[in-house]
Design an enzyme around this catalytic site. Structure first.
Site, PDB file in Angstrom:
ATOM      1  N   SER A 194       6.003  -4.473   6.173  1.00 19.07           N
ATOM      2  CA  SER A 194       6.417  -3.679   7.333  1.00 19.07           C
ATOM      3  C   SER A 194       5.280  -3.405   8.298  1.00 19.07           C
ATOM      4  O   SER A 194       5.486  -3.313   9.514  1.00 19.07           O
ATOM      5  CB  SER A 194       7.010  -2.347   6.866  1.00 19.07           C
ATOM      6  N   SER A 222       8.869   2.698   3.897  1.00 19.63           N
ATOM      7  CA  SER A 222       8.119   1.450   3.742  1.00 19.63           C
ATOM      8  C   SER A 222       6.964   1.616   2.771  1.00 19.63           C
ATOM      9  O   SER A 222       6.290   2.654   2.755  1.00 19.63           O
ATOM     10  CB  SER A 222       7.558   0.988   5.089  1.00 19.63           C
ATOM     11  N   ASP A 223       6.702   0.579   1.976  1.00 23.48           N
ATOM     12  CA  ASP A 223       5.478   0.500   1.193  1.00 23.48           C
ATOM     13  C   ASP A 223       4.313   0.100   2.091  1.00 23.48           C
ATOM     14  O   ASP A 223       4.508  -0.449   3.180  1.00 23.48           O
ATOM     15  CB  ASP A 223       5.608  -0.549   0.091  1.00 23.48           C
ATOM     16  N   ASP A 265       1.729  -2.693   2.022  1.00 25.07           N
ATOM     17  CA  ASP A 265       1.623  -3.982   1.344  1.00 25.07           C
ATOM     18  C   ASP A 265       0.292  -4.647   1.692  1.00 25.07           C
ATOM     19  O   ASP A 265      -0.023  -4.847   2.874  1.00 25.07           O
ATOM     20  CB  ASP A 265       2.761  -4.903   1.778  1.00 25.07           C
ATOM     21  N   GLU A 324       2.017  -1.646  -2.622  1.00 26.87           N
ATOM     22  CA  GLU A 324       2.184  -2.919  -3.323  1.00 26.87           C
ATOM     23  C   GLU A 324       0.944  -3.746  -3.030  1.00 26.87           C
ATOM     24  O   GLU A 324       0.700  -4.120  -1.881  1.00 26.87           O
ATOM     25  CB  GLU A 324       3.432  -3.659  -2.867  1.00 26.87           C
ATOM     26  N   ASP A 381       6.916 -15.316  -4.950  1.00 29.82           N
ATOM     27  CA  ASP A 381       6.878 -14.456  -3.768  1.00 29.82           C
ATOM     28  C   ASP A 381       5.612 -14.626  -2.935  1.00 29.82           C
ATOM     29  O   ASP A 381       5.587 -14.234  -1.760  1.00 29.82           O
ATOM     30  CB  ASP A 381       6.979 -12.984  -4.181  1.00 29.82           C
ATOM     31  N   ASP A 391      19.492  -5.121  -9.558  1.00 27.90           N
ATOM     32  CA  ASP A 391      19.156  -3.789  -9.048  1.00 27.90           C
ATOM     33  C   ASP A 391      20.170  -3.249  -8.046  1.00 27.90           C
ATOM     34  O   ASP A 391      19.944  -2.184  -7.455  1.00 27.90           O
ATOM     35  CB  ASP A 391      17.775  -3.822  -8.378  1.00 27.90           C
ATOM     36  N   LYS A 433      12.998  -5.610   7.771  1.00 29.22           N
ATOM     37  CA  LYS A 433      14.325  -5.400   7.204  1.00 29.22           C
ATOM     38  C   LYS A 433      15.335  -4.958   8.252  1.00 29.22           C
ATOM     39  O   LYS A 433      16.488  -5.410   8.247  1.00 29.22           O
ATOM     40  CB  LYS A 433      14.248  -4.385   6.064  1.00 29.22           C
ATOM     41  N   TYR A 489      17.421   3.078   6.094  1.00 29.03           N
ATOM     42  CA  TYR A 489      16.050   2.555   6.129  1.00 29.03           C
ATOM     43  C   TYR A 489      15.250   3.149   7.280  1.00 29.03           C
ATOM     44  O   TYR A 489      14.063   3.459   7.136  1.00 29.03           O
ATOM     45  CB  TYR A 489      16.115   1.030   6.243  1.00 29.03           C
TER      46      TYR A 489
END
Length: 267
Positions: free
Chosen positions: A42, A52-53, A55, A90, A133, A179, A206, A232
């Site tokens: 993000s 948001s994480d 990253d 993350e 990923d 999930d 997203k 979100y």
């Protein structure tokens, strides 16, 4: 200044402080082994949202030894997540020779995610493992061009071929579906992003992926994605309310998006 703007500035400042703390931790633990550290997710795809994480991809010259794995994990446990009043982090470490020259699937040397906190606290630091990923992470790092330390990412990483971007995008779908009931918002938005990535070759945020997908979905399948997008953009990590009517429509929405993904993947 309105209260909303003041809160936004405060959140941005807190995220900047957290990012600097991550950079210091990586420098202290990896030292001269660190080639570079790069933002993705993000932070480079339109800006951090309420849930948001942070990253970060770290490129290393060599694999972490056990003491450095422990030190990096301990530092991240102290920096990441609501327990310390911060965003989830993350952080991925990859040895440069694992991804340059590029090969698929690459091996990641270390992955910290807040969703794995309990596992790390009971079982210790993460170990190297295949990580499809990384194709997505590297593509975002190259597009975002946001080094925290080290040279520009194009001098460190090879571009990912489109075919491997497709393979990486679909590789995580079984885990997402597992999930769906407990993390509905994230799963619905991530599937929209997979669809848009396969169709366009571009990794969107997203909410931008949701906008792209909403324009292409039949009207009866839009409410679920529209609600996930709204959550979100406006809600924090624990705030997720769907209601009985929307919950009953989640599975049919997901099936429709999966059909589009499968059609593109076969192509």
């Amino acid at each position: 200044m309105t209260a909303a703007r003041a809160a936004g500035r405060s959140a941005d400042s807190a995220a900047a402080d957290q990012i600097r703390a991550i950079g210091r931790l990586v420098g202290e633990v990896l030292g001269s082994a660190a080639v570079g550290s790069y933002l993705h997710g993000s932070a480079v795809l339109g800006g951090l949202r309420p849930a948001s994480d942070v990253d970060v991809l770290v490129v290393s010259r060599r694999s972490l030894d056990d003491p450095r794995r422990r030190a990096l994990l301990d530092g991240l446990l102290a920096i990441s997540g609501s327990r310390v009043g911060a965003r989830p982090v993350e952080l991925t470490v990859v040895v440069q020779s694992e991804v340059r020259p590029w090969r698929f699937p690459p091996t990641g040397d270390f992955l910290y995610g807040e969703w794995l906190r309990a596992e790390f606290e009971s079982g210790g630091p993460p170990r190297p493992e295949p990580m499809p990923d990384l194709a997505l992470l590297i593509t975002m790092v190259l597009a975002g061009d946001r080094p925290l330390a080290g040279p520009p990412p194009a001098r460190v990483l090879d571009p990912v071929p489109p075919a491997d971007l497709v393979r990486a995008s679909v590789a995580g779908i079984p885990g997402l579906l597992d999930d769906l009931d407990g993390d509905t918002r994230n799963v619905v938005l991530t599937l929209a992003r997979v669809w848009s990535t396969l169709a366009t070759g571009e990794i969107r945020s997203k909410d931008a992926a949701a906008d792209w997908a909403l324009a292409r979905l039949p009207p009866e399948h839009r409410p679920v994605l529209r609600h996930a997008r709204e959550l979100y953009l406006t809600c924090g990590y624990a705030d997720e309310s769907w209601g009985a009517e929307l919950t009953a429509r989640v599975r049919s929405h997901v099936d429709r998006v999966l059909a589009e993904i499968e059609r593109l993947a076969r192509r």
